[in-house]
Design a protein around this motif. Structure first.
Motif: not given
Length: 309
Positions: A190-193, A197-203, A255-261, A297-298
């Motif tokens: 919740v705190g990371i993914n 993804a929105i900011l497009r930055v590594p953890n 993050a996995s959600m960033l990779q998806d986006i 994200i949606a």
């Protein structure tokens, strides 16, 4: 132990590679280019320091070509694909074979229990992080402990699975509380993914940037409030500090959600931030930050084909 990895993305490939040192491992994944590259050149695992190691693994896109003789199925698919993955697992396991989910979000263990029953269902969380670089090539971007629990006190084989992971050099421990495992990882995601993804930055950027911490703190606080209302004990004392520490330990990881986006794929936001929103609504706990992150994200998913690069 004979192990099938169902979902050989970054994390599935990394765990398959690690487990292959002491177990007979097969990868199952629908991405033909990835499986073909592994067959031709092996699986390249790049370490955080730039090291590279090649693992020779068998992989297939068609689970029907495999005999039903596996002792363990490890599910690493995206959460929307869990139901199909568990059906595959059932067809590949021995009669007493077990299935373990190391996925993100809520609901994955429930799918395994529904199909295989609680005696054959395991859940785990891991601090390892990975990124898919290309077909047959992954980066192992972060390491840390892995914890495994049975779905219920009647679950068999937990000790054997933990031993197999340890034999492969994976720092693994058993725990008796699956809810603590699941929610401990959920709060981290919740705190990371979604924020990454929105900011497009590594953890690592999230933990090092005060402006990011403001949003992270709000999202984590809402998740903690929901967990407290459910009387679920988290496995760490200071949730926000722990999330930031995970960011630092996996600083280079995407993050996995960033990779998806980035590749225009659907995400798991519904079982991460969205799960906090749904649980909060049912319990009367306000979750405006997680609602916002879920909606962002949606919107990113919906506009993938129109994005300016």
């Amino acid at each position: 132990m004979r192990i099938v990895i169902i979902g050989a993305g970054a994390m599935g490939s990394i765990f398959g590679a690690m487990l292959s040192s002491t177990s007979d491992v097969v990868l199952v994944d629908p991405l033909e280019r990835h499986i073909a590259a592994i067959a031709e050149n092996g699986l390249t695992v790049e370490g955080a320091g730039g090291t590279r190691e090649i693992f020779r693994l068998h992989g297939t896109t068609d689970p029907d070509t495999l005999a039903p003789d596996f002792d363990l199925a490890v599910v690493f698919t995206k959460s929307p694909d869990t139901r199909d993955a568990v059906a595959e697992a059932k067809s590949l396991l021995k009669p007493a074979g077990m299935a373990l989910t190391l996925q993100n979000g809520l609901g994955n263990l429930d799918e395994i229990v529904r199909v295989l029953g609680p005696a054959r269902a395991l859940v785990g969380v891991t601090s390892h992080g990975g990124t898919m670089i290309g077909p047959g090539h992954v980066r192992h971007a972060g390491k840390g402990p892995t914890f495994i629990a049975g779905a219920s006190p009647e679950t068999r084989g937990v000790a054997e699975v933990v031993a197999a992971f340890r034999d492969a050099g994976i720092d693994t421990a058993r725990t008796e509380d699956p809810d603590t495992l699941i929610w401990g990882k959920l709060v981290i995601n919740v705190g990371i993914n979604s924020l990454a993804a929105i900011l497009r930055v590594p953890n690592g950027v999230l933990a090092a940037t005060p402006a990011c911490e403001i949003l992270m703190a709000q999202a984590v606080a809402e998740a903690v409030a929901v967990a407290e209302r459910l009387k679920i004990a988290l496995p760490y004392g200071d949730p926000l500090a722990h999330v930031k520490e995970v960011c630092r330990k996996t600083a280079e990881n995407r993050a996995s959600m960033l990779q998806d986006i980035l590749r225009g794929a659907r995400t798991e936001v519904g079982v991460i931030n969205g799960a906090i929103v749904d649980k909060g609504a049912a319990l009367g706990v306000a979750t405006p930050c997680n609602q916002f992150l879920s909606e962002m994200i949606a919107a990113l998913e919906a506009t993938a084909d129109h994005r300016i690069e």
